[in-house]
Write an enzyme that holds these catalytic residues in place. Sequence first.
Site, PDB file in Angstrom:
ATOM      1  N   LYS A 108      10.056   4.347  -7.858  1.00  0.00           N
ATOM      2  CA  LYS A 108       9.431   3.374  -8.766  1.00  0.00           C
ATOM      3  C   LYS A 108       8.925   4.063 -10.024  1.00  0.00           C
ATOM      4  O   LYS A 108       8.233   5.076  -9.944  1.00  0.00           O
ATOM      5  CB  LYS A 108       8.285   2.663  -8.051  1.00  0.00           C
ATOM      6  CG  LYS A 108       8.761   1.856  -6.845  1.00  0.00           C
ATOM      7  CD  LYS A 108       7.621   1.277  -6.065  1.00  0.00           C
ATOM      8  CE  LYS A 108       6.833   2.324  -5.327  1.00  0.00           C
ATOM      9  NZ  LYS A 108       5.781   1.788  -4.466  1.00  0.00           N
ATOM     10  N   THR A 163      -3.656  -3.482 -10.772  1.00  0.00           N
ATOM     11  CA  THR A 163      -2.417  -3.171 -10.062  1.00  0.00           C
ATOM     12  C   THR A 163      -2.681  -2.791  -8.605  1.00  0.00           C
ATOM     13  O   THR A 163      -1.821  -2.224  -7.943  1.00  0.00           O
ATOM     14  CB  THR A 163      -1.691  -1.996 -10.750  1.00  0.00           C
ATOM     15  OG1 THR A 163      -2.605  -0.883 -10.821  1.00  0.00           O
ATOM     16  CG2 THR A 163      -1.231  -2.353 -12.154  1.00  0.00           C
ATOM     17  N   GLY A 196      -2.628  -2.701  -4.924  1.00  0.00           N
ATOM     18  CA  GLY A 196      -1.731  -3.292  -3.927  1.00  0.00           C
ATOM     19  C   GLY A 196      -0.295  -3.475  -4.394  1.00  0.00           C
ATOM     20  O   GLY A 196       0.519  -4.075  -3.685  1.00  0.00           O
ATOM     21  N   THR A 197       0.042  -2.930  -5.553  1.00  0.00           N
ATOM     22  CA  THR A 197       1.402  -3.099  -6.077  1.00  0.00           C
ATOM     23  C   THR A 197       2.462  -2.578  -5.104  1.00  0.00           C
ATOM     24  O   THR A 197       3.441  -3.262  -4.808  1.00  0.00           O
ATOM     25  CB  THR A 197       1.553  -2.333  -7.422  1.00  0.00           C
ATOM     26  OG1 THR A 197       0.511  -2.751  -8.286  1.00  0.00           O
ATOM     27  CG2 THR A 197       2.877  -2.609  -8.067  1.00  0.00           C
ATOM     28  N   GLY A 198       2.235  -1.346  -4.622  1.00  0.00           N
ATOM     29  CA  GLY A 198       3.232  -0.717  -3.750  1.00  0.00           C
ATOM     30  C   GLY A 198       3.407  -1.475  -2.450  1.00  0.00           C
ATOM     31  O   GLY A 198       4.531  -1.679  -1.966  1.00  0.00           O
ATOM     32  N   CYS A 199       2.281  -1.905  -1.874  1.00  0.00           N
ATOM     33  CA  CYS A 199       2.335  -2.658  -0.603  1.00  0.00           C
ATOM     34  C   CYS A 199       3.103  -3.952  -0.801  1.00  0.00           C
ATOM     35  O   CYS A 199       3.965  -4.325   0.007  1.00  0.00           O
ATOM     36  CB  CYS A 199       0.922  -3.014  -0.128  1.00  0.00           C
ATOM     37  SG  CYS A 199      -0.203  -1.634  -0.056  1.00  0.00           S
TER      38      CYS A 199
HETATM   39  O1  PXL Z   1      -0.670   0.587  -1.949  1.00  0.00           O
HETATM   40  C1  PXL Z   1      -1.035   1.664  -1.158  1.00  0.00           C
HETATM   41  C2  PXL Z   1      -2.017   1.312  -0.093  1.00  0.00           C
HETATM   42  C3  PXL Z   1      -1.621   1.206   1.211  1.00  0.00           C
HETATM   43  N1  PXL Z   1      -2.462   0.909   2.223  1.00  0.00           N
HETATM   44  C4  PXL Z   1      -3.740   0.700   1.988  1.00  0.00           C
HETATM   45  C5  PXL Z   1      -4.214   0.769   0.694  1.00  0.00           C
HETATM   46  C6  PXL Z   1      -3.336   1.078  -0.385  1.00  0.00           C
HETATM   47  C7  PXL Z   1      -3.798   1.141  -1.764  1.00  0.00           C
HETATM   48  O2  PXL Z   1      -4.895   0.891  -2.102  1.00  0.00           O
HETATM   49  O3  PXL Z   1      -5.485   0.546   0.452  1.00  0.00           O
HETATM   50  C8  PXL Z   1      -4.647   0.382   3.120  1.00  0.00           C
END
Ligand code: PXL
Length: 269
Positions: free
Chosen positions: A176, A207, A209-212
């Site tokens: 990414k 942003t 939580g973007t990756g999740c």
């Molecule tokens: O986006 C990565 C991530 C994964 N898991 C948890 C997170 C985060 C980012 O803050 O808090 C629990």
Amino acid sequence: MKEIPSVLSIAGTDPTGGAGIHADLKTFQECKAYGMAVVTSVVAQNTEGVRDVWHLPIEALEEQIKAVLEDIRPNVIKTGMIALPDMINKVADLLEGEHIPLVIDPVMVATSGDSLMEDESTSLMKKRLFPLAKVVTPNMDEAKLLTGIDIQSQADAKKAAKQLVEEMGAMAAVVKGGHFTGEATDILYYHGEFTFLTADRTDTKHTHGTGCTFSAAIAANLARGMTVKEAVSESKTYISSAISQTLGVGKGNGPVNHWGVPKENLLRQ
Ligand code: PXL
């Protein structure tokens, strides 16, 4: 009648609902897949940062995964935060024989900069989980930690994506480019082919939580029967909307908008 596709997330928590399994469940719902979630670690965090983390005992992780798999077989599994080596080994042991498509978000550092994984877990994740992966979705920093390539250009990102597949055993990799300047281009490597996924950059600090959210959308879209290329491309469109439609929630780096539509539309009766 066709069965509703189901997806399981194995990940950490975010009580403010922007990241981790909470983001995953919202995304699965939005992408019309039945969402399930196994907790790895309980994280006391908010939009301003991580305050504390409690890792669940290995037995609690094992029993949750078994309870799901012995009842509702997910079409796709997604992993997020798996912080400890023993947790990675347990997840690998339980998933190895299942042959369920796996999307791995190799979560190492939160948007806030807080570390979410122990150092020795990185090499173990490569060794035990990547060979089981249909798609891995590192950002540039994670790709650097995984491959050793300092990603300064698209050529570097391509090299890293190829290495994640050809040397580490994932079927596909998306590196990414959200942290590049200019357009936000992600690079997919799959079946020997590169695909560039480009979206306009939104200049926002919201942003969290973007990756999740992106990897959860890929998992849900795969569960719905899309190809890897379709699922990644559709999820890129979704996450770009989620980033551009800020909700204005939180004092720090606020969450992306998991509905992906303007707030005004949501507030209309
Ligand atoms: O986006 C990565 C991530 C994964 N898991 C948890 C997170 C985060 C980012 O803050 O808090 C629990």
